[in-house]
Design an enzyme around this catalytic site. Structure first.
Site, PDB file in Angstrom:
ATOM      1  N   GLU A   1      26.920  72.981  73.494  1.00 31.71           N
ATOM      2  CA  GLU A   1      27.545  71.912  72.979  1.00 31.71           C
ATOM      3  C   GLU A   1      26.902  70.623  73.980  1.00 31.71           C
ATOM      4  O   GLU A   1      26.369  69.602  73.668  1.00 31.71           O
ATOM      5  CB  GLU A   1      28.833  71.596  72.494  1.00 31.71           C
ATOM      6  CG  GLU A   1      29.335  72.635  71.378  1.00 31.71           C
ATOM      7  CD  GLU A   1      28.485  72.751  70.232  1.00 31.71           C
ATOM      8  OE1 GLU A   1      27.980  71.735  69.847  1.00 31.71           O
ATOM      9  OE2 GLU A   1      28.762  74.053  69.541  1.00 31.71           O
TER      10      GLU A   1
ATOM     11  N   HIS B   1      23.150  69.882  73.341  1.00 35.02           N
ATOM     12  CA  HIS B   1      23.191  69.023  72.059  1.00 35.02           C
ATOM     13  C   HIS B   1      23.428  67.526  72.510  1.00 35.02           C
ATOM     14  O   HIS B   1      22.831  66.492  72.172  1.00 35.02           O
ATOM     15  CB  HIS B   1      24.222  69.426  71.010  1.00 35.02           C
ATOM     16  CG  HIS B   1      23.863  70.263  70.166  1.00 35.02           C
ATOM     17  ND1 HIS B   1      22.584  70.553  69.270  1.00 35.02           N
ATOM     18  CD2 HIS B   1      24.487  71.672  69.744  1.00 35.02           C
ATOM     19  CE1 HIS B   1      22.384  71.605  68.689  1.00 35.02           C
ATOM     20  NE2 HIS B   1      23.602  72.216  68.780  1.00 35.02           N
TER      21      HIS B   1
HETATM   22 ZN    ZN Z   1      24.119  74.105  67.925  1.00 35.74          ZN
END
Ligand code: ZN
Length: 493
Positions: free
Chosen positions: A262, A265
């Site tokens: 994450e 991202h």
């Molecule tokens: Zn992902």
């Protein structure tokens, strides 16, 4: 150009509204008291209707037509803005408002039903919701239109220009090599040998270490935060507000790799050029490219020996009871153990894409009407046996494990595999730029990697379409061979 000024104002208003919607959804998954779920579903549906009306405003269509006519004279970014707004406008105008509101309401209601069904291992209680979602996804595809297959229309929502045929070709290139690699490797891993933990993890310490990892790779906590949810995710509530979530289990190291995933991202979103703020260009360009960034940090960097050369000391300090007596090399060997299991997010890098392949085939079959929702668990379990040699113990560990279908996100899963292939290809390009990449990671200079990625990818937001971006960064269209080479080098050794 006057129309550009007005277009920019409208883009800013829409960006604000989308961020408000994202906040409602983030809150729904992180903070919401259980009994507030139905109210929240209504609120999200109401907002969806309001936003949709603004997205299909005929005046917006006129402005876009005027801007397109004069697009020759526009700068790269302005041309990209017009192009992206036109694409969004075309999508929105194809979907009737009543459909958008109904779909938003249905998927909001489905979310707590899925959570509860998974908790109680009760697929039957989720099946009616899922059947409705499949039917609406099919209608969505029909509204959007497609050249070859309904599934193409949904793929294109997440990855511009992606088709069933191209996804099929990607899986065609990796399916056999992965199966062969798996057959050669899986026998080495004793069942349950992944990571013997002398003591369970304490949640507070997991949270602290996950925060530390994020800070280490360059996540800016002044422009984002990390919280807990049922399923880790990352979402943007504005140019300076990136939210990631994680989940913590006493017996699992998943939190380490979820933080890096994450975090990858989030770095992408935090790296978008500030000039693009409050436009639809101020975000990662596609789910496939996005996933390439999360997987790059999670796996290519986060499971490498040089990375842990730098971080292992801190890990031992944070968890002396668990890792104090383990050598760094053994730790790295264990986090790379190839051992197929039922859970996608815990899968090793060799079997991961076979999990995705199963979902791709099943959701396409559901959408085409070749598979009934009632028969889904049996079909799921059968494919896991055949493709991964895994016996799925329960629906909670099987067909109910992922949130995506409850969200109404059909056509989303294949972008995970695209992302894995792209990550290896992009990492190859980085290694050409930094031949001493191992030393860079080993001394913890993650800023060097992040700087290159910001310049090559993050900073551009959605200015270039995904295929064009990959071509600019790597000099080639998406290839499977870099991913297979990467796995071969790593696991052949
Ligand atoms: Zn992902």
């Amino acid at each position: 150009m006057e129309c550009m000024q007005e277009l920019r104002e409208r883009a800013a208003e829409l960006a604000d509204l989308h961020h408000v919607m994202a906040l409602l959804q983030w809150d729904q998954e992180v903070m919401l008291p259980r009994r507030a779920a139905p109210e929240r579903a209504e609120q999200i549906a109401t907002m969806s209707g309001i936003v949709h009306r603004k997205e299909v405003d005929p005046r917006l269509g006129e402005l876009l037509a005027a801007a397109t006519e004069q697009s020759e004279g526009l700068e790269v970014v302005e041309r990209a803005l017009v192009r992206k707004m036109q694409r969004d406008f075309d999508h929105s105008t194809k979907l009737p408002e009543s459909f958008v509101v109904e779909f938003a309401s249905l998927t909001s209601r489905a979310l707590p039903v899925w959570v509860e069904a998974r908790r109680r291992d009760d697929f039957a209680s989720f099946a009616p919701c899922l059947a409705q979602i499949v039917a609406m996804s099919r209608r969505q595809a029909d509204f959007l239109g497609y050249a070859a297959e309904p599934y193409d229309a949904l793929l294109d929502l997440y990855e511009e220009g992606l088709t069933t045929a191209r996804v099929g070709a990607c899986f065609g290139a990796i399916r056999e090599p992965l199966a062969a690699m798996l057959a050669g490797l899986a026998g080495d891993a004793a069942p349950g040998a992944a990571m013997p933990l002398a003591e369970p993890f304490r949640v507070e310490e997991q949270i602290r270490f996950a925060d530390r990892l994020l800070a280490m790779i360059g996540f800016d906590f002044n422009r984002g935060r990390q919280d807990r949810s049922a399923h880790p995710f990352s979402t943007g509530l504005g140019g300076n507000d990136q939210r990631v979530t994680n989940r913590y289990r006493a017996d699992s190291m998943e939190f380490i790799f979820s933080a890096l995933h994450e975090g990858g991202h989030a770095l992408y979103e935090q790296g978008v050029a500030p000039e693009l703020a409050r436009t639809p260009l101020a975000s990662g360009v596609s789910l496939g490219i996005h996933e390439s960034q999360s997987r790059l940090w999670e796996n290519i960097i986060g499971r490498s020996l040089p990375f842990w050369h730098h971080c292992f000391g801190e890990l031992v300090q944070a968890f002396p009871a668990q890792f104090g007596s383990m050598a760094m090399e053994e730790f790295v060997a264990r986090i790379n153990m190839v051992h197929p299991g039922p859970i996608r997010v815990e899968a090793d890098e060799v079997s991961y894409n076979l999990h995705v392949l199963i979902r791709f085939e099943l959701e396409k079959a559901l959408l085409d009407g070749d598979l009934a929702v009632a028969d889904l668990p049996a079909a799921w379990n059968q494919r896991y046996r055949e493709l991964l040699g895994v016996k799925v113990g329960s629906d909670a560990q099987g067909v109910l494990q992922d949130i995506h279908w409850a969200h109404g996100s059909f056509g989303y899963f294949p972008t995970y595999t695209l992302g894995n292939l792209a990550a290896a290809q992009i990492w190859r390009a980085y290694c050409r730029f930094d031949p001493d990449h191992d030393a860079t990671l080993a001394r913890g200079d993650f800023g060097k990697v992040r700087g290159w990625l910001t310049e090559q990818i993050y900073g551009h937001g959605s200015v270039y379409p995904p295929g064009e971006l990959l071509l600019r960064v790597t000099g080639e269209e998406l290839q499977a061979r870099y991913f297979l080479d990467y796995l071969g080098n790593k696991f052949g050794a």
